[in-house]
Design a protein around this motif. Sequence first.
Motif, PDB file in Angstrom:
ATOM      1  N   GLU A  27      13.903  -6.080   2.189  1.00 29.92           N
ATOM      2  CA  GLU A  27      13.326  -6.777   3.436  1.00 29.92           C
ATOM      3  C   GLU A  27      11.838  -6.844   3.311  1.00 29.92           C
ATOM      4  OE1 GLU A  27      13.319  -8.693   6.991  1.00 29.92           O
ATOM      5  OE2 GLU A  27      14.965  -8.397   5.418  1.00 29.92           O
ATOM      6  N   VAL A  28      11.707  -8.284   3.305  1.00 27.63           N
ATOM      7  CA  VAL A  28       9.901  -8.416   3.408  1.00 27.63           C
ATOM      8  C   VAL A  28       9.313  -8.853   4.810  1.00 27.63           C
ATOM      9  CG1 VAL A  28       8.521 -10.218   2.100  1.00 27.63           C
ATOM     10  CG2 VAL A  28      10.533  -9.659   1.067  1.00 27.63           C
ATOM     11  N   LYS A  29       8.223  -8.431   5.138  1.00 25.28           N
ATOM     12  CA  LYS A  29       7.720  -8.471   6.502  1.00 25.28           C
ATOM     13  C   LYS A  29       6.292  -8.716   6.037  1.00 25.28           C
ATOM     14  CE  LYS A  29      11.060  -7.846   9.311  1.00 25.28           C
ATOM     15  NZ  LYS A  29      11.517  -9.178  10.034  1.00 25.28           N
ATOM     16  N   ASP A  30       5.639  -9.801   6.740  1.00 20.45           N
ATOM     17  CA  ASP A  30       4.169 -10.172   6.488  1.00 20.45           C
ATOM     18  C   ASP A  30       3.689  -9.869   7.848  1.00 20.45           C
ATOM     19  OD1 ASP A  30       1.785 -11.056   6.173  1.00 20.45           O
ATOM     20  OD2 ASP A  30       2.423 -12.395   4.668  1.00 20.45           O
TER      21      ASP A  30
ATOM     22  N   GLU B  65       3.388  -6.347   4.227  1.00 19.82           N
ATOM     23  CA  GLU B  65       1.931  -6.738   4.390  1.00 19.82           C
ATOM     24  C   GLU B  65       1.386  -6.500   5.583  1.00 19.82           C
ATOM     25  OE1 GLU B  65       0.952  -7.293   1.088  1.00 19.82           O
ATOM     26  OE2 GLU B  65       2.802  -8.023   0.208  1.00 19.82           O
ATOM     27  N   VAL B  66       0.138  -5.804   5.471  1.00 20.59           N
ATOM     28  CA  VAL B  66      -0.283  -5.406   6.935  1.00 20.59           C
ATOM     29  C   VAL B  66      -1.799  -5.753   6.683  1.00 20.59           C
ATOM     30  CG1 VAL B  66       1.311  -3.379   7.501  1.00 20.59           C
ATOM     31  CG2 VAL B  66      -0.741  -2.962   6.081  1.00 20.59           C
ATOM     32  N   LYS B  67      -2.439  -5.835   8.049  1.00 18.03           N
ATOM     33  CA  LYS B  67      -3.739  -6.187   8.048  1.00 18.03           C
ATOM     34  C   LYS B  67      -4.680  -5.040   7.660  1.00 18.03           C
ATOM     35  CE  LYS B  67      -2.949  -9.724  11.516  1.00 18.03           C
ATOM     36  NZ  LYS B  67      -2.980  -9.762  13.112  1.00 18.03           N
TER      37      LYS B  67
ATOM     38  N   SER C 283       4.173  -2.716  -1.036  1.00 21.25           N
ATOM     39  CA  SER C 283       3.336  -3.829  -0.612  1.00 21.25           C
ATOM     40  C   SER C 283       2.650  -4.222  -1.636  1.00 21.25           C
ATOM     41  CB  SER C 283       2.154  -3.063   0.403  1.00 21.25           C
ATOM     42  OG  SER C 283       1.101  -3.808   0.806  1.00 21.25           O
ATOM     43  N   SER C 284       2.141  -5.652  -1.600  1.00 21.36           N
ATOM     44  CA  SER C 284       1.506  -6.180  -2.857  1.00 21.36           C
ATOM     45  C   SER C 284       0.027  -5.508  -2.993  1.00 21.36           C
ATOM     46  CB  SER C 284       1.354  -7.624  -2.625  1.00 21.36           C
ATOM     47  OG  SER C 284       0.687  -7.992  -1.589  1.00 21.36           O
TER      48      SER C 284
END
Length: 187
Positions: free
Chosen positions: A62-65, A124-126, A161-162
């Motif tokens: 699952e991809v979340k940005d 991906e998180v701030k 995470s990238s």
Amino acid sequence: MVDLMSQPKNILNVDGTIFEFPKHWRVSIFDEWEQFKRPASELHLKGCDIVAFDGETLWLIEVKDYTYLDASIPKDLTQIVGQKAAGTMALLYALERREAESHAVEFARACSQTTRINLVLHIEVKDGGRKEHVPTLLAPFKNKLSSVGRSLGLAKSLISSSAVSSSNIPWDARRDPQTRGLHSDRR
């Protein structure tokens, strides 16, 4: 934008993150399958973004940005990911038993040969411009996702995470430079 038609089939772009899987893997964007769209619409079925099969393990990804300006992480994120994993597994199970032939049916039949299923939340998180903070920001999700995975009887549940590398993740993920300007995580 990356021209995926000219790329090898094991490169997928999901929500601005480019995933590159080993060449011998079978990978697909699950929530784009026609066989998923109908039950998703009619039954509100949830599904993971990517299904990947390495010959032994089925990976539900699952991809979340959450790096867009107004994006916020829901408190029940790991439960949502668990529901998506359950929906994905249920549909793969049903497709495996279909008599009609299609890419989805053939993929589901291959996946039925797995010896284990792993769940991955690629998030991906701030980070406020400090990549070294990403592991700390992701830590609260690890135990919660592991609990969800245990409830589903999965072999492993992992966070990726990238922004950080992980020896447990056997593929590469990087941000799409064409869409990078839309994000606020490093401004």
